[in-house]
Design an enzyme around this catalytic site. Structure first.
Site, mmCIF file in Angstrom:
data_model
loop_
_atom_site.group_PDB
_atom_site.id
_atom_site.type_symbol
_atom_site.label_atom_id
_atom_site.label_comp_id
_atom_site.label_asym_id
_atom_site.label_seq_id
_atom_site.Cartn_x
_atom_site.Cartn_y
_atom_site.Cartn_z
ATOM 1 N N ARG A 25 12.927 4.947 22.448
ATOM 2 C CA ARG A 25 12.726 3.621 22.462
ATOM 3 C C ARG A 25 14.108 2.989 22.138
ATOM 4 O O ARG A 25 13.966 1.599 22.454
ATOM 5 C CB ARG A 25 11.583 3.342 21.317
ATOM 6 C CG ARG A 25 11.000 1.893 21.314
ATOM 7 C CD ARG A 25 10.018 1.929 20.232
ATOM 8 N NE ARG A 25 9.517 0.450 20.158
ATOM 9 C CZ ARG A 25 9.301 -0.315 19.134
ATOM 10 N NH1 ARG A 25 9.908 -0.114 18.187
ATOM 11 N NH2 ARG A 25 8.777 -1.324 19.306
ATOM 12 N N ILE A 51 8.945 -6.324 22.561
ATOM 13 C CA ILE A 51 8.686 -4.973 22.843
ATOM 14 C C ILE A 51 7.440 -4.589 21.997
ATOM 15 O O ILE A 51 7.475 -4.730 20.819
ATOM 16 C CB ILE A 51 9.655 -3.908 22.830
ATOM 17 C CG1 ILE A 51 9.298 -2.473 23.025
ATOM 18 C CG2 ILE A 51 10.552 -4.027 21.607
ATOM 19 C CD1 ILE A 51 10.580 -1.542 23.226
ATOM 20 N N SER A 52 6.184 -4.115 22.394
ATOM 21 C CA SER A 52 5.370 -3.630 21.573
ATOM 22 C C SER A 52 5.514 -2.491 20.698
ATOM 23 O O SER A 52 6.319 -1.750 20.784
ATOM 24 C CB SER A 52 3.779 -3.298 22.731
ATOM 25 O OG SER A 52 3.533 -4.544 23.545
ATOM 26 N N GLN A 53 4.637 -2.542 19.801
ATOM 27 C CA GLN A 53 4.599 -1.542 18.757
ATOM 28 C C GLN A 53 4.502 -0.253 19.578
ATOM 29 O O GLN A 53 3.412 -0.069 20.245
ATOM 30 C CB GLN A 53 3.910 -1.678 17.424
ATOM 31 C CG GLN A 53 2.527 -1.472 17.678
ATOM 32 C CD GLN A 53 1.634 -1.798 16.333
ATOM 33 O OE1 GLN A 53 1.156 -2.976 16.368
ATOM 34 N NE2 GLN A 53 1.579 -1.012 15.637
ATOM 35 N N PRO A 54 4.979 1.136 18.943
ATOM 36 C CA PRO A 54 4.940 2.235 19.669
ATOM 37 C C PRO A 54 3.309 2.584 19.748
ATOM 38 O O PRO A 54 2.826 3.072 20.660
ATOM 39 C CB PRO A 54 5.510 3.263 18.693
ATOM 40 C CG PRO A 54 6.675 2.439 18.236
ATOM 41 C CD PRO A 54 5.998 1.001 17.930
#
Length: 207
Positions: A25, A51-54
């Protein structure tokens, strides 16, 4: 990250977990956020996007039930992190991004990382990418107020779509397209609310 943020929340698909470990990431975040690249949260990227959370990336990927032969449509390339995750699991990923600067930077980043099954274009996500339809799966990474009909049309019978829908309050939906049509030749759709989410709004020339 994977053990504490993803497995601990109930995602156990070994392929998804392996890819979340493989794709780094930190290669997709801005330099000032490198020290928090693997924390449990969304992060700013260029052009006022995120960027979205994992966990959300893993959840949306898991819901699609991808196979090595899957053809995927992604709406909202962003920095390319979710795109790379999809490309590790599917045969081809067709990704549409409306912001020119993000198309350029994501293309360069993904080419540097040697992805050859990702196809990017600048375009309005509401229209999908009709030339390569139908798709086995559709993932939408920005929130429209309603599900775009063109994306439903481009999903193959039996296909799956994950999409955040709403305004100030959003739900992540899983939409499954039936294999059969009803007596009016309309494809059946099964919609399941998964969790509450917060995505950037989906922008479009339709507005």
């Amino acid at each position: 990250m994977v053990q504490n943020q993803i497995e601990a929340r109930g995602i156990h698909n070994p392929q998804v977990l392996a890819i979340m470990r493989k794709v780094e990431r930190h290669l997709f975040v801005k330099p000032q956020y490198l020290n928090v690249a693997y924390q449990d949260g969304a992060l700013p990227i260029d052009c006022d996007q995120t960027i979205s959370q994992p966990y959300i990336v893993a959840l949306m990927t898991d819901l699609l039930e991808l196979t090595p032969t899957s053809k995927v449509l992604e709406i909202g390339t962003g920095c390319g992190y979710q795109t790379a995750i999809l490309a590790e699991l599917a045969r081809d990923v067709y990704s549409v991004e409306i912001i020119s600067g993000l198309v350029k930077s994501a293309k360069a980043r993904l080419e540097t990382l040697n992805y050859r099954n990702i196809h990017l274009k600048k375009g309005d996500g509401y229209y999908g990418w009709r030339e390569h339809a139908p798709y086995d799966a559709v993932l939408v990474a920005a929130a429209p107020t309603d599900v775009p009909e063109r994306l439903i049309q481009q999903l193959r019978p039996g296909g799956r779509m994950v999409i955040p829908v709403g305004g100030s309050e959003q739900n992540l939906l899983l939409i499954q397209k039936g294999l059969q049509t009803d007596e009016n030749s309309i494809q059946s759709l099964e919609t399941t609310e998964i969790i509450r989410v917060r995505f950037v709004p989906m922008t479009s020339g339709l507005n």
